[in-house]
Design an enzyme around this catalytic site. Structure first.
Site, PDB file in Angstrom:
ATOM      1  N   GLY A   5       7.809  34.046 -82.432  1.00 20.69           N
ATOM      2  CA  GLY A   5       8.099  34.036 -80.934  1.00 20.69           C
ATOM      3  C   GLY A   5       9.667  34.164 -80.510  1.00 20.69           C
ATOM      4  N   GLY A   6      10.605  34.388 -81.195  1.00 25.42           N
ATOM      5  CA  GLY A   6      11.833  34.300 -80.766  1.00 25.42           C
ATOM      6  C   GLY A   6      12.181  35.130 -79.729  1.00 25.42           C
ATOM      7  N   GLU A   7      11.491  36.291 -79.469  1.00 26.66           N
ATOM      8  CA  GLU A   7      11.700  37.495 -78.437  1.00 26.66           C
ATOM      9  C   GLU A   7      11.212  36.667 -77.326  1.00 26.66           C
ATOM     10  OE1 GLU A   7      10.317  38.056 -81.153  1.00 26.66           O
ATOM     11  OE2 GLU A   7      11.762  39.543 -82.056  1.00 26.66           O
ATOM     12  N   TRP A  26       9.362  33.231 -89.710  1.00 25.09           N
ATOM     13  CA  TRP A  26       7.922  33.814 -89.425  1.00 25.09           C
ATOM     14  C   TRP A  26       7.668  34.432 -90.826  1.00 25.09           C
ATOM     15  CZ3 TRP A  26       8.199  39.292 -89.346  1.00 25.09           C
ATOM     16  CH2 TRP A  26       9.565  39.738 -88.903  1.00 25.09           C
ATOM     17  N   ASN A  45      16.258  36.735 -86.057  1.00 24.30           N
ATOM     18  CA  ASN A  45      17.025  37.059 -84.845  1.00 24.30           C
ATOM     19  C   ASN A  45      17.314  36.161 -83.731  1.00 24.30           C
ATOM     20  OD1 ASN A  45      14.178  38.302 -84.255  1.00 24.30           O
ATOM     21  ND2 ASN A  45      15.018  38.296 -82.518  1.00 24.30           N
ATOM     22  N   ASP A  90      18.906  42.484 -83.410  1.00 27.53           N
ATOM     23  CA  ASP A  90      17.727  42.235 -83.983  1.00 27.53           C
ATOM     24  C   ASP A  90      17.429  42.395 -85.369  1.00 27.53           C
ATOM     25  OD1 ASP A  90      15.029  41.513 -83.986  1.00 27.53           O
ATOM     26  OD2 ASP A  90      14.095  43.739 -83.798  1.00 27.53           O
ATOM     27  N   ARG A 106      18.426  43.679 -93.478  1.00 32.56           N
ATOM     28  CA  ARG A 106      18.314  44.647 -92.179  1.00 32.56           C
ATOM     29  C   ARG A 106      19.394  45.439 -91.693  1.00 32.56           C
ATOM     30  NH1 ARG A 106      13.479  43.229 -88.111  1.00 32.56           N
ATOM     31  NH2 ARG A 106      11.776  42.840 -89.420  1.00 32.56           N
TER      32      ARG A 106
END
Length: 451
Positions: free
Chosen positions: A159-161, A214, A232, A274, A301
């Site tokens: 849920g970071g977004e 997550w 992120n 991200d 990443r």
């Protein structure tokens, strides 16, 4: 659990060290082509299945999307029991992926997309207890497999977004009582809080800064240290949260009994791409000068393969080296002593400023929907459509709406292709003017594998 039998698969990655391979040797590269199907089982559940089958003493436990767990006889494919819990009225989440269950004692533990952690009797599938981890009405949801260590079940939400401040919670494996909570972003006055702004227009950015955890962590059994990856930042562009932003894009070393953070390593500061670091490093011993040394290995990443050293004295993480495995035009250099990167500012996106970057994304992901999250004094909206291609050029820009914390992030790929959408909910926002890397937003469905 500390030394699992090779004929069983007792946790999501096989062992606490996160190796993800078996020690069994009857199946080899030479004879694998002789394998033939013995049975098949349809779960009857749509959406992407991402959970590994957990096997113990001939029983296979499979978690599916939409809050289901199925116990199956591994030899025959016969269903033993099925657990299913309906979502609460009005429930919504980015997606309903589930990445597996955890075992401890005589119970099976599963996280629900609607923020519940449930303990099931391993023989019957009946609910032993259920505990609340997060609040889905705040934009949080669970996709991670839990990790069971020392009689505690540990899990964190996505849920970071949507402006969720990331955290992990530990629950007593027998009773479901919460034991501790550790946040991915330190509050004012806590160690690391100086890396977040606490004055001016971004003074409360830490409250909605992301850093969700997550994916399941790994555990050093010998030294009693838990290693967890942190995701992120939020919003995605870092100029709306000036500073290094601990513990975004980091690995943290923790005491599993108390949740206390012992040490950390941040792969890149003020993450604006991200490049979530939620995959924890793998624990392996590497030989140097005839002596085996404990190492943490992680392909990040940001396109670099990291080798870290974890010391027995308190789990301190030390940087060893970082090696690029794909092209990266964001890092100008990496400090050989600390691992801290220096950025090419032209490749760093910002508010009302686009940037084109190149690095590996690892998978194709297409599609996003719009979601609004509200916090005291904040209103965060996102409407974005994304297609990610391995080693593709990527352009990003963010737009801040005056008077609110509303923001829209648009991401594109130069190697893009059109993808159809069957729902108006997945239509992209109006694209900005074409930028010099020649990419544009692409409509499409979400794959359900992102966070």
């Amino acid at each position: 659990m500390s030394n699992p039998e090779p004929e069983n698969w007792l946790m999501a990655k096989g062992n606490y060290a996160g190796w993800s391979y078996t020690a069994l040797d009857q199946i080899t590269a030479k004879n694998v082509k002789k394998l033939r199907p013995v049975w098949s089982f349809s779960t009857g559940v749509t959406s992407g299945h991402e959970a590994p089958a957990i096997v113990n003493d001939g029983v296979m436990f499979v978690a599916t999307p939409y809050n289901q767990v199925i116990a199956i006889k591994a030899a025959t494919g016969e269903q033993i029991w099925r657990y299913k819990r309906e979502f609460p009225e009005g429930f919504s989440a980015f997606h309903v992926t589930n990445r597996g269950v955890a075992l401890w004692g005589d119970k099976v533990y599963v996280g629900g997309a609607d923020c519940k952690l449930t303990a099931l009797d391993a023989k019957t599938g009946k609910v032993a207890w259920e505990s609340v981890v997060c609040d889905w009405q705040d934009g949080a949801y669970i996709t991670s497999a839990p990790v069971a260590v020392n009689g505690k079940v540990i899990i964190g939400p996505s849920g970071g977004e949507f402006g969720v401040r990331g955290f992990l919670k530990a629950f007593d494996a027998q009773t479901g009582k919460e034991v501790w909570t550790t946040y991915g972003i330190p509050a004012p006055g806590e160690p690391g809080s100086e890396t977040w702004p606490h004055e001016g227009q971004w003074k409360d950015a830490w409250k909605i800064g992301g850093a969700t955890m997550w994916m399941p962590g790994n555990y050093d059994v010998k030294n009693g240290v838990l290693y967890w990856g942190v995701g992120n930042g939020s919003p995605w562009v870092g100029d709306q949260r000036p500073g290094d932003n601990l513990y975004v894009a980091s690995t943290i070393a923790m005491d599993p009994d108390t949740g206390k953070i012992k040490s950390h390593f941040q792969y890149h500061w003020n993450d604006s791409w991200d490049w979530a670091a939620m995959n924890p490093p793998t624990l392996i011993d590497l030989e140097k000068n005839g002596v085996k040394q404990p190492n943490l290995i992680s392909a990040q990443r940001n396109g670099y393969l990291y080798r870290l050293n974890h010391a027995a004295d308190g789990g301190k993480i030390n940087f060893v080296d970082a090696r690029p495995f794909v092209k990266n035009n964001v890092f100008k250099s990496v400090d050989p002593k600390t691992g801290r990167p220096t950025y090419n500012e032209e490749a760093k996106p910002g508010t009302a400023r686009s940037a084109c970057t190149a690095r590996a994304s690892g998978a194709v992901r297409t599609g996003r929907t719009k979601r609004t999250t509200r916090r005291p004094g904040f209103s965060t909206s996102r409407s974005t459509t994304t297609t990610a291609w391995p080693t593709a050029a990527r352009c990003r820009s963010a737009f801040r709406v005056s008077g609110t914390r509303a923001w829209s992030l648009r991401t594109s790929r130069s190697r893009s292709r059109k993808a159809s959408s069957s729902s108006a909910a997945f239509r992209p926002s109006t694209p900005p003017a074409r930028r010099k890397c020649g990419a544009r937003p692409i409509p499409g469905r979400g794959t359900g594998g992102r966070s």
